[in-house]
Design a protein around this motif. Structure first.
Motif, short mmCIF file in Angstrom:
data_model
loop_
_atom_site.label_atom_id
_atom_site.label_comp_id
_atom_site.label_asym_id
_atom_site.label_seq_id
_atom_site.Cartn_x
_atom_site.Cartn_y
_atom_site.Cartn_z
N ARG A 21 0.95 -1.24 -0.15
CA ARG A 21 0.09 0.04 0.17
C ARG A 21 0.82 1.26 0.04
O ARG A 21 1.96 1.15 0.85
CB ARG A 21 -0.92 0.11 1.21
CG ARG A 21 -2.07 -1.32 1.29
CD ARG A 21 -2.99 -1.03 2.46
NE ARG A 21 -3.72 -2.26 2.68
CZ ARG A 21 -4.36 -2.52 3.97
NH1 ARG A 21 -4.31 -1.64 4.71
NH2 ARG A 21 -4.80 -3.68 3.93
N GLU A 34 1.26 4.01 1.53
CA GLU A 34 0.95 5.04 2.53
C GLU A 34 2.02 5.90 2.84
O GLU A 34 3.36 5.52 2.39
CB GLU A 34 0.50 4.16 3.92
CG GLU A 34 -0.65 3.16 3.54
CD GLU A 34 -1.41 2.67 4.71
OE1 GLU A 34 -2.06 3.45 5.30
OE2 GLU A 34 -1.31 1.59 4.92
N GLY A 38 5.46 1.43 12.37
CA GLY A 38 4.26 0.35 12.32
C GLY A 38 3.46 0.54 10.99
O GLY A 38 2.26 -0.15 10.76
N PHE A 41 4.17 -4.79 3.51
CA PHE A 41 4.14 -5.39 5.02
C PHE A 41 3.40 -6.70 4.69
O PHE A 41 3.14 -7.26 4.03
CB PHE A 41 3.24 -4.63 5.87
CG PHE A 41 2.04 -4.06 5.13
CD1 PHE A 41 1.68 -3.01 4.32
CD2 PHE A 41 0.69 -4.94 5.86
CE1 PHE A 41 0.36 -2.82 4.00
CE2 PHE A 41 -0.56 -4.72 5.50
CZ PHE A 41 -0.76 -3.76 4.18
N LEU A 79 -3.55 -3.90 15.65
CA LEU A 79 -2.48 -5.22 15.50
C LEU A 79 -3.22 -6.23 14.44
O LEU A 79 -2.59 -6.91 13.84
CB LEU A 79 -2.46 -6.07 16.78
CG LEU A 79 -1.44 -5.75 17.83
CD1 LEU A 79 -1.79 -6.60 19.23
CD2 LEU A 79 -0.15 -6.07 17.29
N GLY A 80 -4.35 -6.16 14.40
CA GLY A 80 -5.28 -6.89 13.45
C GLY A 80 -6.61 -6.56 13.44
O GLY A 80 -7.11 -5.77 14.21
N ALA A 81 -7.55 -7.10 12.30
CA ALA A 81 -8.83 -6.32 12.31
C ALA A 81 -9.43 -7.44 11.14
O ALA A 81 -9.06 -8.10 10.59
CB ALA A 81 -8.82 -4.84 11.76
N ILE A 112 -3.83 -10.26 10.40
CA ILE A 112 -3.15 -9.42 11.58
C ILE A 112 -1.90 -8.90 10.87
O ILE A 112 -1.27 -9.58 9.79
CB ILE A 112 -2.77 -10.10 12.63
CG1 ILE A 112 -1.89 -11.52 12.34
CG2 ILE A 112 -4.12 -10.62 13.33
CD1 ILE A 112 -1.77 -12.50 13.57
#
Ligand code: AMP
Length: 428
Positions: A119, A121, A126, A131, A287-289, A312
């Motif tokens: 991505r 970004e 973090g 990633f 951390l995750g979604a 995650i």
């Protein structure tokens, strides 16, 4: 010439990579024990895979995708196609499910992936441009127990890999009809605040109003905290689904909070949505979604396939675990130190035999160095043992084995070195 890695993309090697692999391997075993099979999708996908699913006006599709121009015109003479580097896993997974009919088994399908994502970004702690995500997906089930299972899994997984401090935040986004009603209520609520919010948020409020709830801007957060919540608009079935998940989690002892501001930034989510955050991470705290995506297949023009999943971020997991793991030892089990050419010939062939038998050993190809030099090399490589053989050891048939962690030294018959190291390997 710029010979640096691309901004926001990192090389992984040395102790850091060893720590990564340890965590990844633990995660793979946990997922496997929960019945998930691995799937690997290609790095490149057709742009529609994400446009149709994640949503045209999502941050990902609007500004974060890396595009790659396919070479030359297509077979039927059309202009070269634009492909994209996979920015997220679920849409690519759903494309693969449809392509291979993975949903046609008639039973629940559990899959996981562990893949790099891309991505564009703004990089910060973090947040990278390349990633790694581990994602778990369950298809063919609308039962709230499926949602609960995935939440139990994410809670268990974080604890098992050594992350204790985190918060599981869950919410229900209801059906599309409920979200439409909520969106209108949100717009109405925001009307008196329009002059105090910036242009980007105003535009978002028109196009994708729920996404303003995702904000990190403290003054907007202050406003939206008092906004109506989606909970007020949920239909009875959605409410029931959500309540069942909550009561299952409570019964199973999984801590969670209900957070009405969890809306997720992607169009394909409906009903359950959740995020796991950690205070150890600063501003990039997720951390995750994940969430339910029962309507995703329809976005691809297919019949509905119920699905739910999470992803995650491994970089963030490693940031939280980092200091704890990175210092752990990494190096060969033994460094073989031949003092003199005869010892060199003997240890050289032994070293290759040992490697073939699964023991990580190293030998120097220098054949005229002394004991001190060899011990220094062994230390530099962080070896656990140094096996020393010189002329006197050759004539006695006994090698010196020096434990470099404790400094203890013992003799080992030269023809038993391999057995001895295998025994030591068992202890590690
Ligand atoms: P998302 O697909 O945006 O819901 O992200 C799922 C998880 O992936 C997040 O909770 C993060 O842990 C991780 N993640 C997302 N974007 C990035 C990024 N740019 N850099 C590192 N990790 C990320």
């Amino acid at each position: 010439m710029n010979l640096k890695a691309v901004r926001g993309m990192h090389d992984l090697f040395g102790p850091e990579l060893v720590a990564w692999k340890k965590v990844e391997s633990r995660i793979h075993s946990i997922l496997s024990a929960f019945g998930f099979d691995e799937i690997r999708t290609p790095v490149l996908e057709h742009v529609e895979v994400f446009k149709q699913s994640v949503g045209d006006d999502s941050e990902i599709v609007e500004k974060q995708m890396y595009e790659v121009l396919e070479r030359g015109p297509t077979a039927d003479g059309k202009a070269a196609e634009k492909l994209v580097l996979r920015p997220e896993g679920t849409a690519a997974f759903a494309r693969a499910v449809l392509e291979h009919g993975l949903h046609r088994t008639g039973h629940i399908g559990r899959y996981y992936y562990s893949l790099p994502m891309f991505r564009h970004e703004r990089p910060q702690k973090g947040r990278l441009r390349q990633f790694h995500q581990v994602g778990a997906e369950i298809i063919n089930s609308t039962a709230p127990e499926t949602d609960a299972e995935l939440l139990v899994l994410i809670d268990h997984l974080f604890r098992e890999i050594g992350i204790q401090e985190f918060t599981l935040r869950i919410n229900s986004l209801g059906t599309a009809a409920a979200r439409a009603q909520f969106a209108e209520a949100l717009k109405k609520f925001m009307a008196p605040h329009l002059s105090s919010i910036d242009e980007v948020v105003r535009a978002k409020l028109q196009r994708a109003p729920l996404r303003i709830l995702d904000t990190k801007d403290p003054s907007l957060l202050e406003i939206v905290r008092n906004a109506p919540t989606i909970g007020e608009f949920l239909e009875p079935q959605s409410r029931q689904h959500f309540e069942t998940i909550c009561s299952r989690l409570t019964a199973l002892g999984v801590p969670f909070v209900i957070d009405p501001l969890i809306v997720r930034g992607l169009d394909y989510y409906s009903e359950t949505a959740f995020e796991v955050t950690s205070n150890a991470l600063g501003s990039q705290s997720a951390l995750g979604a994940g969430g339910r995506y029962d309507g995703l297949a329809e976005r691809f023009g297919a019949s509905p396939i119920p699905g739910i999943g999470w992803a995650i971020g491994l970089e963030r997991v490693m940031l939280v675990l980092g200091t704890q793991l990175a210092t752990e030892a990494h190096g060969p089990l033994a460094f073989l130190a031949p003092i003199g050419p005869a010892a060199f010939e003997l240890l050289l062939s032994k070293s290759l035999e040992m490697k073939k038998s699964g023991l990580r050993t190293e030998i120097s190809y220098e054949r005229d160095k002394g004991l001190k030099w060899h011990l220094k090399q062994a230390d530099r490589l962080n070896a656990q043992w140094a096996i020393l053989v010189g002329d006197s050891e050759l004539s006695s048939g006994l090698a010196q084995a020096k434990n470099l962690r404790t400094g203890d030294q013992q003799t080992v018959p030269i023809d038993k070195i391999q057995d001895f190291l295998h025994q030591e390997f068992q202890k590690t």
